[in-house]
Design a protein around this motif. Structure first.
Motif, PDB file in Angstrom:
ATOM      1  N   ARG A  99      78.576  73.783  51.340  1.00 37.23           N
ATOM      2  CA  ARG A  99      78.842  75.096  50.761  1.00 37.23           C
ATOM      3  C   ARG A  99      77.812  75.397  49.673  1.00 37.23           C
ATOM      4  O   ARG A  99      77.446  74.512  48.892  1.00 37.23           O
ATOM      5  N   LEU A 100      77.383  76.644  49.609  1.00 35.83           N
ATOM      6  CA  LEU A 100      76.419  77.037  48.585  1.00 35.83           C
ATOM      7  C   LEU A 100      77.018  76.981  47.193  1.00 35.83           C
ATOM      8  O   LEU A 100      76.313  76.737  46.216  1.00 35.83           O
ATOM      9  N   ASP A 101      78.331  77.211  47.087  1.00 36.34           N
ATOM     10  CA  ASP A 101      78.970  77.256  45.770  1.00 36.34           C
ATOM     11  C   ASP A 101      79.560  75.923  45.333  1.00 36.34           C
ATOM     12  O   ASP A 101      80.191  75.836  44.285  1.00 36.34           O
ATOM     13  N   ALA A 102      79.348  74.860  46.114  1.00 38.94           N
ATOM     14  CA  ALA A 102      79.884  73.556  45.738  1.00 38.94           C
ATOM     15  C   ALA A 102      79.104  73.004  44.546  1.00 38.94           C
ATOM     16  O   ALA A 102      77.878  73.099  44.493  1.00 38.94           O
ATOM     17  N   PRO A 103      79.797  72.438  43.550  1.00 34.33           N
ATOM     18  CA  PRO A 103      79.089  71.886  42.386  1.00 34.33           C
ATOM     19  C   PRO A 103      78.134  70.763  42.758  1.00 34.33           C
ATOM     20  O   PRO A 103      77.133  70.538  42.059  1.00 34.33           O
ATOM     21  N   ASP A 104      78.423  70.043  43.839  1.00 37.52           N
ATOM     22  CA  ASP A 104      77.548  68.964  44.303  1.00 37.52           C
ATOM     23  C   ASP A 104      76.890  69.345  45.632  1.00 37.52           C
ATOM     24  O   ASP A 104      76.693  68.515  46.507  1.00 37.52           O
ATOM     25  N   SER A 105      76.556  70.622  45.768  1.00 39.56           N
ATOM     26  CA  SER A 105      76.045  71.153  47.030  1.00 39.56           C
ATOM     27  C   SER A 105      74.783  70.428  47.505  1.00 39.56           C
ATOM     28  O   SER A 105      73.852  70.180  46.734  1.00 39.56           O
ATOM     29  N   LEU A 106      74.775  70.107  48.804  1.00 40.04           N
ATOM     30  CA  LEU A 106      73.591  69.537  49.450  1.00 40.04           C
ATOM     31  C   LEU A 106      73.055  70.500  50.508  1.00 40.04           C
ATOM     32  O   LEU A 106      72.303  70.091  51.405  1.00 40.04           O
ATOM     33  N   HIS A 107      73.448  71.761  50.395  1.00 36.85           N
ATOM     34  CA  HIS A 107      73.054  72.776  51.371  1.00 36.85           C
ATOM     35  C   HIS A 107      71.534  72.828  51.525  1.00 36.85           C
ATOM     36  O   HIS A 107      71.002  72.730  52.635  1.00 36.85           O
ATOM     37  N   HIS A 108      70.832  72.985  50.420  1.00 39.72           N
ATOM     38  CA  HIS A 108      69.378  73.129  50.500  1.00 39.72           C
ATOM     39  C   HIS A 108      68.684  71.805  50.806  1.00 39.72           C
ATOM     40  O   HIS A 108      67.626  71.796  51.448  1.00 39.72           O
ATOM     41  N   ILE A 109      69.268  70.696  50.368  1.00 41.03           N
ATOM     42  CA  ILE A 109      68.718  69.392  50.741  1.00 41.03           C
ATOM     43  C   ILE A 109      68.802  69.207  52.254  1.00 41.03           C
ATOM     44  O   ILE A 109      67.859  68.706  52.890  1.00 41.03           O
ATOM     45  N   ALA A 110      69.935  69.602  52.850  1.00 39.13           N
ATOM     46  CA  ALA A 110      70.099  69.481  54.296  1.00 39.13           C
ATOM     47  C   ALA A 110      69.044  70.301  55.037  1.00 39.13           C
ATOM     48  O   ALA A 110      68.503  69.866  56.061  1.00 39.13           O
ATOM     49  N   LEU A 111      68.735  71.480  54.509  1.00 39.79           N
ATOM     50  CA  LEU A 111      67.708  72.307  55.130  1.00 39.79           C
ATOM     51  C   LEU A 111      66.315  71.711  54.915  1.00 39.79           C
ATOM     52  O   LEU A 111      65.489  71.661  55.840  1.00 39.79           O
ATOM     53  N   TRP A 112      66.052  71.240  53.690  1.00 37.38           N
ATOM     54  CA  TRP A 112      64.730  70.704  53.370  1.00 37.38           C
ATOM     55  C   TRP A 112      64.376  69.506  54.242  1.00 37.38           C
ATOM     56  O   TRP A 112      63.253  69.401  54.755  1.00 37.38           O
ATOM     57  N   CYS A 113      65.313  68.610  54.425  1.00 42.56           N
ATOM     58  CA  CYS A 113      65.042  67.384  55.190  1.00 42.56           C
ATOM     59  C   CYS A 113      64.907  67.641  56.685  1.00 42.56           C
ATOM     60  O   CYS A 113      64.524  66.731  57.433  1.00 42.56           O
ATOM     61  N   THR A 114      65.222  68.855  57.118  1.00 41.44           N
ATOM     62  CA  THR A 114      65.141  69.176  58.550  1.00 41.44           C
ATOM     63  C   THR A 114      64.274  70.404  58.802  1.00 41.44           C
ATOM     64  O   THR A 114      64.418  71.075  59.820  1.00 41.44           O
ATOM     65  N   GLU A 115      63.366  70.709  57.857  1.00 39.46           N
ATOM     66  CA  GLU A 115      62.482  71.859  58.030  1.00 39.46           C
ATOM     67  C   GLU A 115      61.637  71.698  59.303  1.00 39.46           C
ATOM     68  O   GLU A 115      61.386  70.574  59.752  1.00 39.46           O
ATOM     69  N   PRO A 116      61.174  72.814  59.900  1.00 41.62           N
ATOM     70  CA  PRO A 116      60.440  72.731  61.176  1.00 41.62           C
ATOM     71  C   PRO A 116      59.277  71.751  61.177  1.00 41.62           C
ATOM     72  O   PRO A 116      59.049  71.037  62.167  1.00 41.62           O
ATOM     73  N   TRP A 117      58.533  71.652  60.055  1.00 38.13           N
ATOM     74  CA  TRP A 117      57.376  70.751  60.046  1.00 38.13           C
ATOM     75  C   TRP A 117      57.777  69.290  60.173  1.00 38.13           C
ATOM     76  O   TRP A 117      56.997  68.471  60.659  1.00 38.13           O
ATOM     77  N   THR A 118      59.011  68.941  59.737  1.00 37.03           N
ATOM     78  CA  THR A 118      59.424  67.536  59.823  1.00 37.03           C
ATOM     79  C   THR A 118      59.517  67.064  61.269  1.00 37.03           C
ATOM     80  O   THR A 118      59.225  65.902  61.562  1.00 37.03           O
ATOM     81  N   TRP A 119      59.905  67.958  62.166  1.00 38.32           N
ATOM     82  CA  TRP A 119      60.085  67.576  63.566  1.00 38.32           C
ATOM     83  C   TRP A 119      58.749  67.284  64.233  1.00 38.32           C
ATOM     84  O   TRP A 119      58.701  66.611  65.272  1.00 38.32           O
ATOM     85  N   GLN A 120      57.664  67.800  63.661  1.00 39.02           N
ATOM     86  CA  GLN A 120      56.338  67.515  64.207  1.00 39.02           C
ATOM     87  C   GLN A 120      55.734  66.232  63.635  1.00 39.02           C
ATOM     88  O   GLN A 120      54.793  65.678  64.214  1.00 39.02           O
TER      89      GLN A 120
END
Length: 350
Positions: A99-120
């Motif tokens: 959740r974006l509003d979670a005090p310990d949110s990992l929303h953006h970390i989850a996106l960062w670690c799976t960005e399109p360039w990582t798959w290449q």
């Protein structure tokens, strides 16, 4: 007819180990599913304390009901969401952190670690292991950070948000660990937006601090530290590169998740601190370790990603201790900041 491990055939392999390895080689499916959940906003669409059908959730996130049910089923098998006996889905502790509003949110970390360039990059890990260096320039035609800024601005924004969220959480933990007795001047080296510095200044009302980082980074410092902010009168924002010089003296230097470049850059940074610091000054080095911690799978994965994208590395306790000793710092002890961070408490000899 020979046996295949099913039917009347005789299985000669470890069934449990075989299934675990099959799950591991399909790890991309798990990572992709978490990324999809974050991009769809699934965790935000599901109210805490309630359960909803895939059809209702599909309406909320504008998705195909059948395909969303399959995604939720896969996520639930990993504990990200829970599938109830009636077929509805509810939050778990892990899904709440998306959740974006979670005090310990990992929303953006989850996106960062799976960005399109990582798959290449991941399929080229064997090349990085053979050479010991980054494969990023070969794949994308330029170094990692220039690529982010010039070719992938959306990914750069995800990176900034991920680092901001992670830094805020770590800053609060670090502020609890550090003893500020007798400290009047703290220097946050390579401190990004200055979340650690802000947390320390809030903890100790008489403390003054300096944030040292690259000009474009310091320009976006935490609003608490900038002009008009509640901590601005006790803060100095200093543009610079700690690999070149540390032009400020203090009682306490904090350097968190910075010593991950090549060893020559790390050595230069530590030497620069030694030149600037007064005898008896404290230097606290905060890093993820790849040994002896509960976060081994996480930190060792980050270590491999650093190898792929910038040719950097996470430290073991011994490797960081060796660099600290070589720089002439006196190591006093190592404390746990949280499950994935450790603080090395060192002193500049008198």
């Amino acid at each position: 007819m020979t046996g295949t491990g099913t039917g009347t055939g005789t299985a000669t392999h470890d069934g449990q180990g075989s299934m675990r390895l099959r799950e591991l080689v399909f790890g991309c499916a798990c990572a992709g599913a978490v990324r999809a959940a974050a991009r769809l906003g699934l965790a935000d669409a599901l109210d805490d304390g309630s359960s909803l059908s895939a059809s209702v959730l599909a309406e909320r996130v504008d998705a195909h009901p059948g395909a969303l049910a399959r995604l939720l089923r896969a996520l639930s098998s990993y504990g990200v969401f829970e599938q109830r006996p009636d077929g509805t889905f509810a939050h778990t502790s892990m899904s709440r952190m998306l959740r974006l509003d979670a005090p310990d949110s990992l929303h953006h970390i989850a996106l960062w670690c799976t960005e399109p360039w990582t798959w290449q990059l991941w399929p080229r890990l064997d090349e990085a292991v053979r050479t010991g260096g980054s494969v990023f320039p070969e794949v994308f035609g330029k170094e990692f950070f220039p690529y982010l800024q010039e070719d992938a601005p959306d990914s750069a924004r995800v990176f900034d948000r991920a680092m901001t969220g992670s830094s805020r959480q770590a800053a609060a933990d670090l502020a609890q660990v550090l003893d500020l007795t007798g400290v009047t001047e703290v220097v946050d080296i390579g401190g990004g937006q200055g979340h650690v510095l802000a947390a320390l200044l809030e903890k100790q009302p008489m403390l003054r601090g300096t944030l040292l980082d690259l000009p474009q980074v310091v320009a976006g410092a935490d609003t608490r530290l900038r002009d008009g902010g509640p901590l601005a009168s006790r803060t100095r924002l200093l543009p610079g590169d700690c690999r070149r010089t540390v032009p400020v003296s203090g009682d306490l230097y904090v350097i968190k998740n910075v010593l991950e470049w090549d060893e020559n850059s790390t050595r230069r940074t530590l030497r620069n601190i030694m030149k600037a610091a007064k005898p008896g000054a404290s230097v606290v080095i905060v890093e993820n370790l790849v040994d002896g911690t509960p976060s081994m799978r996480f930190t060792s994965a980050m270590d491999l990603l650093l190898l792929l994208n910038v040719g950097g590395a996470k430290h073991s306790r011994d490797s960081l201790t060796a660099l600290i000793t070589e720089a002439g710092l006196r190591l006093g002890g190592v404390t746990t900041v949280n499950a994935y961070l450790h603080a090395f408490h060192t002193t500049v000899p008198g």
